[in-house]
Scaffold this motif. Structure first.
Motif, PDB file in Angstrom:
ATOM      1  N   ALA A   1      74.137  52.136  62.756  1.00 56.32           N
ATOM      2  CA  ALA A   1      72.871  51.560  62.289  1.00 56.32           C
ATOM      3  C   ALA A   1      72.037  52.651  61.623  1.00 56.32           C
ATOM      4  N   GLN A   2      72.084  53.854  62.189  1.00 54.98           N
ATOM      5  CA  GLN A   2      71.400  54.992  61.570  1.00 54.98           C
ATOM      6  C   GLN A   2      71.893  55.214  60.139  1.00 54.98           C
ATOM      7  N   GLY A   3      73.219  55.111  59.962  1.00 58.37           N
ATOM      8  CA  GLY A   3      73.784  55.263  58.619  1.00 58.37           C
ATOM      9  C   GLY A   3      73.222  54.232  57.663  1.00 58.37           C
ATOM     10  N   GLY A   4      73.025  53.001  58.168  1.00 47.66           N
ATOM     11  CA  GLY A   4      72.412  51.961  57.349  1.00 47.66           C
ATOM     12  C   GLY A   4      70.975  52.287  57.007  1.00 47.66           C
ATOM     13  N   PHE A   5      70.243  52.845  57.977  1.00 41.66           N
ATOM     14  CA  PHE A   5      68.858  53.255  57.717  1.00 41.66           C
ATOM     15  C   PHE A   5      68.803  54.298  56.605  1.00 41.66           C
ATOM     16  N   VAL A   6      69.722  55.264  56.686  1.00 38.43           N
ATOM     17  CA  VAL A   6      69.763  56.325  55.679  1.00 38.43           C
ATOM     18  C   VAL A   6      70.046  55.737  54.296  1.00 38.43           C
ATOM     19  N   ALA A   7      71.018  54.826  54.226  1.00 39.14           N
ATOM     20  CA  ALA A   7      71.399  54.227  52.942  1.00 39.14           C
ATOM     21  C   ALA A   7      70.240  53.438  52.334  1.00 39.14           C
ATOM     22  N   VAL A   8      69.543  52.653  53.164  1.00 38.87           N
ATOM     23  CA  VAL A   8      68.401  51.886  52.666  1.00 38.87           C
ATOM     24  C   VAL A   8      67.299  52.828  52.191  1.00 38.87           C
ATOM     25  N   GLY A   9      67.083  53.899  52.944  1.00 37.85           N
ATOM     26  CA  GLY A   9      66.073  54.875  52.551  1.00 37.85           C
ATOM     27  C   GLY A   9      66.392  55.523  51.220  1.00 37.85           C
ATOM     28  N   ILE A  10      67.652  55.883  51.008  1.00 36.81           N
ATOM     29  CA  ILE A  10      68.060  56.500  49.737  1.00 36.81           C
ATOM     30  C   ILE A  10      67.896  55.510  48.582  1.00 36.81           C
ATOM     31  N   CYS A  11      68.293  54.261  48.809  1.00 40.32           N
ATOM     32  CA  CYS A  11      68.124  53.231  47.771  1.00 40.32           C
ATOM     33  C   CYS A  11      66.642  53.013  47.463  1.00 40.32           C
ATOM     34  N   GLY A  12      65.804  53.103  48.496  1.00 35.87           N
ATOM     35  CA  GLY A  12      64.368  52.988  48.288  1.00 35.87           C
ATOM     36  C   GLY A  12      63.821  54.126  47.446  1.00 35.87           C
ATOM     37  N   CYS A  13      64.365  55.324  47.639  1.00 39.90           N
ATOM     38  CA  CYS A  13      63.965  56.473  46.816  1.00 39.90           C
ATOM     39  C   CYS A  13      64.375  56.259  45.359  1.00 39.90           C
ATOM     40  N   ILE A  14      65.552  55.672  45.156  1.00 44.11           N
ATOM     41  CA  ILE A  14      66.002  55.360  43.793  1.00 44.11           C
ATOM     42  C   ILE A  14      65.079  54.319  43.161  1.00 44.11           C
ATOM     43  N   LEU A  15      64.681  53.323  43.962  1.00 45.15           N
ATOM     44  CA  LEU A  15      63.745  52.311  43.482  1.00 45.15           C
ATOM     45  C   LEU A  15      62.420  52.963  43.064  1.00 45.15           C
ATOM     46  N   ALA A  16      61.986  53.970  43.821  1.00 48.96           N
ATOM     47  CA  ALA A  16      60.753  54.689  43.483  1.00 48.96           C
ATOM     48  C   ALA A  16      60.874  55.374  42.130  1.00 48.96           C
ATOM     49  N   LEU A  17      62.049  55.920  41.839  1.00 47.88           N
ATOM     50  CA  LEU A  17      62.278  56.570  40.541  1.00 47.88           C
ATOM     51  C   LEU A  17      62.240  55.541  39.406  1.00 47.88           C
ATOM     52  N   ILE A  18      62.748  54.329  39.678  1.00 51.68           N
ATOM     53  CA  ILE A  18      62.698  53.250  38.677  1.00 51.68           C
ATOM     54  C   ILE A  18      61.242  52.857  38.412  1.00 51.68           C
TER      55      ILE A  18
ATOM     56  N   TYR B   1      58.711  54.803  38.771  1.00 50.42           N
ATOM     57  CA  TYR B   1      58.138  55.932  38.018  1.00 50.42           C
ATOM     58  C   TYR B   1      58.451  55.802  36.529  1.00 50.42           C
ATOM     59  N   LYS B   2      59.661  55.327  36.211  1.00 53.51           N
ATOM     60  CA  LYS B   2      60.091  55.185  34.829  1.00 53.51           C
ATOM     61  C   LYS B   2      59.366  54.045  34.128  1.00 53.51           C
ATOM     62  N   PHE B   3      59.201  52.915  34.807  1.00 48.91           N
ATOM     63  CA  PHE B   3      58.678  51.710  34.152  1.00 48.91           C
ATOM     64  C   PHE B   3      57.226  51.388  34.512  1.00 48.91           C
ATOM     65  N   GLY B   4      56.622  52.142  35.435  1.00 53.21           N
ATOM     66  CA  GLY B   4      55.216  51.936  35.759  1.00 53.21           C
ATOM     67  C   GLY B   4      54.977  50.764  36.699  1.00 53.21           C
ATOM     68  N   THR B   5      53.701  50.420  36.874  1.00 52.38           N
ATOM     69  CA  THR B   5      53.325  49.369  37.825  1.00 52.38           C
ATOM     70  C   THR B   5      52.578  48.201  37.182  1.00 52.38           C
ATOM     71  N   ASN B   6      52.481  48.192  35.862  1.00 52.67           N
ATOM     72  CA  ASN B   6      51.744  47.104  35.201  1.00 52.67           C
ATOM     73  C   ASN B   6      52.361  45.737  35.469  1.00 52.67           C
TER      74      ASN B   6
END
Length: 433
Positions: free
Chosen positions: A91-108, A110-115
């Motif tokens: 389950a910890q591994g799943g937490f890590v994977a979701v967290g990493i995907c969330g960081c990637i989402l944050a980069l997206i 950053y690229k496209f903004g919040t408008n």
């Protein structure tokens, strides 16, 4: 002091910062410790990583976004499935994977903004979504207080009412520094009342060791466990956006722009990944602490950081952690009753500040459908993940907002035609002048 706002970057004197920080820690403690109890793991590692995650959040957001990171409830269903089949390490591994995907989402982001948020979640939808963050937790507050039990214990009712009344009336009657710590005073008053009523269990405190070391363990990874956990990303992303918007309204700053949604989203998910990696549970910004800020007008990240340090200290001092854990449900319920309501009021404030026109059918429909979806108990299941309450309402609101935006672009909407007629009439009048 009662009318003074302590802003995000202000640093109160130590004599004030300590009780203000303790107040924040008490607000999050009960809910945050509940998650590791459900998963059957050591609460000490969770308290430690909540503190570490909060400090990282403050650092990554450049000290401009006040938020306390506590244990996330969004992973309970999917985490339970994985733990039952593979064990907590996976389950910890799943937490890590979701967290990493969330960081990637944050980069997206950053690229496209919040408008895009303004289009898919207009105020008529965002207001009720934010309100639901608090309102859907109302039954939890009542349940903690013992008010939903088949047989209601009057001792619980008395302690609940004492706690709630001290918090409510203290917020408007206390003066000077006492005016900004009504939550802390209410918890102390409720705890004393609970001791007098004989509903406090001191056995856990007596059995706890004075010093303790958190239990660390590394995550293990399994693709099926990760896939089971990944849909939770939708839940935590919706929850994070809602929390940042309501916090923006509370502190009077647009946190989606400064420090930026990408920074807060990255910090939140990075904390989740780090926590999962070494044996803790995922973290999230906490509604209880948003409620404390809304009530006290103390937004200082120094105070939030102090609460994080106290949480880390509790992870190593077993007696202190057990003492705080001994605070009975009616006290927690009394405080939560008010704090959750403050979040609900912040959602209504969005509607007022935006001057939402309910003469328009679209605004009526958005608010009505979002509220009913969130409060109806409807749920959708995707694998081991359940969408319900605020998250499902947010998704429904986004779909409706996006459709209305498309209809506007296609000139299908009748209220847009009315606006264009009014705008043309105004322009014609100006030209004649």
């Amino acid at each position: 002091m009662s009318s003074k706002i302590i802003q995000v970057n202000e640093r109160p004197p130590l004599s004030q910062a300590i009780p203000l920080s303790i107040q924040h820690m008490f607000a999050m403690f009960g809910a945050s410790v509940l998650v590791p109890s459900v998963f059957g793991i050591d609460p000490a590692i969770v308290l430690l990583m909540n503190g570490v995650g909060t400090l990282l959040f403050i650092l990554i957001t450049k000290g401009r976004a006040p938020a306390y990171l506590g244990s996330s409830f969004a992973f309970l269903a999917a985490g339970g499935v994985v733990i039952q089949k593979y064990g907590f390490e996976y389950a910890q591994g799943g937490f890590v994977a979701v967290g990493i995907c969330g960081c990637i989402l944050a980069l997206i982001v950053y690229k496209f903004g919040t408008n895009w948020i303004d289009y898919v979640l207009p105020p008529a939808a965002m207001g009720p979504v934010v309100a639901l963050i608090g309102l859907e937790l109302a039954s939890n507050a009542a349940s903690n207080a013992g008010l939903l039990d088949e047989t209601i214990d009057m001792k619980n009712v008395v302690v609940f009412l004492i706690t709630l009344c001290v918090a409510v009336f203290g917020s408007i009657l206390f003066r000077k520094f006492l005016a900004v710590i009504p939550i802390l005073i209410a918890i102390i008053a409720g705890y004393v009342a609970a001791c007098i009523a004989g509903i406090v269990d001191f056995q856990t405190v007596a059995n706890a060791s004075f010093f303790s070391l958190p239990h660390f363990q590394l995550a293990k990874f399994n693709m099926e466990a990760i896939v089971t956990m990944l849909p939770v990303l939708l839940v935590i992303a919706s929850e994070h956006i809602g929390h940042q918007i309501v916090t923006s309204k509370v502190v009077g700053r647009d946190l989606l722009k400064d420090p930026g949604l990408h920074r807060s989203l990255f910090a939140d998910n990075f904390s989740t990944a780090l926590s999962g990696l070494i044996g803790s549970v995922p973290t999230t910004t906490y509604g209880e602490n948003i409620g404390v800020m809304a009530m006290t007008k103390v937004y200082s990240v120094w105070v939030i950081g102090g609460a994080a340090v106290f949480s880390m200290v509790c992870a190593f001092i077993g007696k202190l952690s057990a003492l705080i854990s001994s605070i009975p449900g009616p006290v927690i319920g009394g405080i939560s009753f008010l704090l959750y309501g403050m979040i609900g009021a912040s959602g209504l404030r969005i509607l007022v500040d935006a001057k939402v026109d309910y003469g328009k059918a679209r605004n009526q429909a958005l608010t009505a459908v979002v509220f009913v979806t969130g409060l109806s108990g409807i749920s959708l299941n995707f694998g081991g993940v359940q969408l319900t309450g605020m998250v499902l309402a947010c998704v429904v609101g986004m779909i409706m907002g996006l459709l209305f935006y498309i209809f506007d672009k296609l000139h299908w909407t009748n209220d847009r035609e009315e606006e264009e007629v009014v705008e043309a009439s105004v322009a014609s009048s100006l030209e004649k002048k």
